[in-house]
Design a protein around this motif. Structure first.
Motif, PDB file in Angstrom:
ATOM      1  N   GLY A 170       0.803  -1.207   0.000  1.00 36.78           N
ATOM      2  CA  GLY A 170       0.000   0.000   0.000  1.00 36.78           C
ATOM      3  C   GLY A 170       0.843   1.267   0.000  1.00 36.78           C
ATOM      4  O   GLY A 170       2.070   1.226   0.109  1.00 36.78           O
ATOM      5  N   LYS A 171       0.174   2.402  -0.127  1.00 35.39           N
ATOM      6  CA  LYS A 171       0.831   3.703  -0.125  1.00 35.39           C
ATOM      7  C   LYS A 171       0.236   4.574   0.983  1.00 35.39           C
ATOM      8  O   LYS A 171      -0.962   4.463   1.284  1.00 35.39           O
ATOM      9  N   PRO A 172       1.040   5.446   1.594  1.00 36.94           N
ATOM     10  CA  PRO A 172       0.479   6.372   2.582  1.00 36.94           C
ATOM     11  C   PRO A 172      -0.642   7.204   1.978  1.00 36.94           C
ATOM     12  O   PRO A 172      -0.553   7.643   0.830  1.00 36.94           O
ATOM     13  N   GLY A 173      -1.715   7.399   2.734  1.00 45.26           N
ATOM     14  CA  GLY A 173      -2.862   8.145   2.249  1.00 45.26           C
ATOM     15  C   GLY A 173      -3.882   7.295   1.530  1.00 45.26           C
ATOM     16  O   GLY A 173      -4.819   7.816   0.930  1.00 45.26           O
ATOM     17  N   GLN A 174      -3.756   5.972   1.623  1.00 48.55           N
ATOM     18  CA  GLN A 174      -4.648   5.077   0.886  1.00 48.55           C
ATOM     19  C   GLN A 174      -6.023   4.945   1.522  1.00 48.55           C
ATOM     20  O   GLN A 174      -6.950   4.440   0.902  1.00 48.55           O
ATOM     21  N   GLY A 175      -6.175   5.384   2.767  1.00 51.99           N
ATOM     22  CA  GLY A 175      -7.459   5.261   3.445  1.00 51.99           C
ATOM     23  C   GLY A 175      -7.621   3.926   4.139  1.00 51.99           C
ATOM     24  O   GLY A 175      -6.719   3.091   4.145  1.00 51.99           O
ATOM     25  N   MET A 176      -8.790   3.737   4.731  1.00 50.41           N
ATOM     26  CA  MET A 176      -9.078   2.492   5.437  1.00 50.41           C
ATOM     27  C   MET A 176      -9.094   1.312   4.471  1.00 50.41           C
ATOM     28  O   MET A 176      -9.346   1.461   3.275  1.00 50.41           O
ATOM     29  N   SER A 177      -8.832   0.127   5.004  1.00 55.83           N
ATOM     30  CA  SER A 177      -8.701  -1.072   4.191  1.00 55.83           C
ATOM     31  C   SER A 177      -9.918  -1.971   4.348  1.00 55.83           C
ATOM     32  O   SER A 177     -10.505  -2.058   5.432  1.00 55.83           O
ATOM     33  N   HIS A 178     -10.306  -2.641   3.258  1.00 50.62           N
ATOM     34  CA  HIS A 178     -11.407  -3.597   3.319  1.00 50.62           C
ATOM     35  C   HIS A 178     -10.913  -5.035   3.219  1.00 50.62           C
ATOM     36  O   HIS A 178     -11.672  -5.948   2.935  1.00 50.62           O
ATOM     37  N   SER A 179      -9.617  -5.226   3.474  1.00 51.02           N
ATOM     38  CA  SER A 179      -9.077  -6.581   3.506  1.00 51.02           C
ATOM     39  C   SER A 179      -9.651  -7.338   4.705  1.00 51.02           C
ATOM     40  O   SER A 179      -9.950  -6.736   5.735  1.00 51.02           O
ATOM     41  N   PRO A 180      -9.797  -8.655   4.607  1.00 51.08           N
ATOM     42  CA  PRO A 180     -10.279  -9.433   5.755  1.00 51.08           C
ATOM     43  C   PRO A 180      -9.370  -9.231   6.962  1.00 51.08           C
ATOM     44  O   PRO A 180      -8.139  -9.199   6.829  1.00 51.08           O
ATOM     45  N   SER A 181      -9.960  -9.096   8.139  1.00 49.22           N
ATOM     46  CA  SER A 181      -9.186  -8.811   9.340  1.00 49.22           C
ATOM     47  C   SER A 181      -8.360  -9.991   9.801  1.00 49.22           C
ATOM     48  O   SER A 181      -7.455  -9.836  10.624  1.00 49.22           O
ATOM     49  N   PHE A 182      -8.645 -11.174   9.277  1.00 50.26           N
ATOM     50  CA  PHE A 182      -7.999 -12.388   9.784  1.00 50.26           C
ATOM     51  C   PHE A 182      -6.751 -12.791   9.004  1.00 50.26           C
ATOM     52  O   PHE A 182      -6.156 -13.828   9.291  1.00 50.26           O
ATOM     53  N   GLY A 183      -6.331 -12.006   8.019  1.00 56.33           N
ATOM     54  CA  GLY A 183      -5.146 -12.354   7.238  1.00 56.33           C
ATOM     55  C   GLY A 183      -4.334 -11.134   6.883  1.00 56.33           C
ATOM     56  O   GLY A 183      -4.722 -10.002   7.144  1.00 56.33           O
ATOM     57  N   GLY A 184      -3.189 -11.375   6.281  1.00 59.86           N
ATOM     58  CA  GLY A 184      -2.354 -10.278   5.825  1.00 59.86           C
ATOM     59  C   GLY A 184      -1.411  -9.766   6.894  1.00 59.86           C
ATOM     60  O   GLY A 184      -1.382 -10.240   8.028  1.00 59.86           O
ATOM     61  N   ALA A 185      -0.631  -8.763   6.511  1.00 61.50           N
ATOM     62  CA  ALA A 185       0.347  -8.172   7.421  1.00 61.50           C
ATOM     63  C   ALA A 185      -0.354  -7.411   8.537  1.00 61.50           C
ATOM     64  O   ALA A 185      -1.284  -6.643   8.290  1.00 61.50           O
TER      65      ALA A 185
END
Length: 312
Positions: free
Chosen positions: A11-26
């Protein structure tokens, strides 16, 4: 969205809130991008996983990780009731953790250097603790750039108990800070206090009992009347909250604030000249269902909302 895309890494700074699943990813703070440089950054979120200055239960060294993890379930929409997404209004990065040099866990000078590197770049800080002692080297770094600091301090304890000059203790650092001129007690306020310390060092105190009697707007008015245009650092010890709202901390004290009361005061502080922030003393080993970590993550993102409001 590409299923392989991870905002914490790509991602990039200023991208806003994320809609990725809360149970995975960094597990970055609110899925802001991990970044090792401070170019074109407004806020650097950084962890200081240190807890050897505690005087009761240890475990706050795991606080930064717990706050980041809890933030993932809150990262899908701008915080209510703010009118702008702070992760769009501000270029926010997760700057990782401050690590001791050569694995020397008893070192603290590296904390001041780490924060100074951020502040000297023109970037503001949001620090995830760690025990409350970490505020002291942070304040030293901020005062070197901004001059003497007005402190807005949420806590069950004043942390101004007198001590020798060479001790390290999470209950004495604001005594040292005021004696050294880093913090100006006359323009500072401590909120939520409910432990006995006869010598206030000149700090204005709004006790927990006062908070239960007064409105958030009234308390914020008292704070703003004292800070005026002075550079302000907000520090939140999670034990400001009653143990019902924050059981996962090292020195819990009954009779504290609710999460709403603390957030309501923050929401009324619009106009404060905010230069730095921290949230400390989350000890996840004593937490239940992430109650404390979630509270800390919500407080942290609303501090960013407050910063964004004042830097439109």
């Amino acid at each position: 969205m590409n299923s392989s895309w991870d905002s914490g890494f790509q991602g990039k700074p200023g991208q806003g809130m994320s809609h990725s699943p809360s149970f995975g990813g960094a597990a970055s703070f609110f899925r802001t991008p991990y970044q090792a440089t401070l170019n074109d950054v407004d806020i650097a979120v950084t962890g200081v996983p240190l807890d050897f200055a505690t005087t009761n239960r240890s475990g706050a060294r795991l606080g930064p990780r717990a706050i980041r993890n809890a933030s993932l379930s809150l990262a899908w929409e701008r915080p209510w009731p703010w009118t702008q997404d702070p992760l769009i209004a501000l270029r926010v990065i997760d700057y990782g953790d401050c690590e001791p040099p050569n694995g020397n866990l008893l070192s603290v000078s590296h904390i001041e250097s780490h924060i100074a590197n951020i502040v000297n770049s023109g970037t503001a800080t949001l620090i995830l603790g760690g025990d409350h002692f970490i505020s002291y080297p942070s304040l030293r770094a901020h005062a070197a750039v901004h001059g003497p600091i007005s402190l807005i301090h949420f806590d069950a304890h004043t942390d101004t108990w007198p001590s020798e000059s060479n001790d390290i203790n999470h209950g004495t650092m604001f005594y040292h800070a005021s004696r050294e001129g880093i913090v100006v007690p006359a323009s500072s306020t401590q909120i939520g206090i409910r432990t006995t310390n006869e010598d206030t060092q000149g700090f204005h105190i709004v006790s927990a009992a006062d908070v239960h009697q007064l409105s958030g707007k009234n308390i914020a008015s008292q704070i703003l009347e004292r800070t005026k245009d002075c550079p302000v650092y907000i520090t939140v010890d999670i034990d400001c909250l009653d143990p019902a709202y924050a059981p996962g901390t090292g020195t819990p004290v009954p009779g504290g604030l609710s999460t709403f009361q603390l957030l309501n005061i923050i929401r009324e502080l619009k106009g404060v000249n905010l230069v730095g922030m921290d949230i400390v003393e989350v000890a996840p080993a004593y937490d239940h269902a992430e109650i404390t970590a979630l509270a800390a993550a919500q407080i942290a993102i609303e501090l960013l909302c407050l910063y964004a409001e004042n830097h439109r």
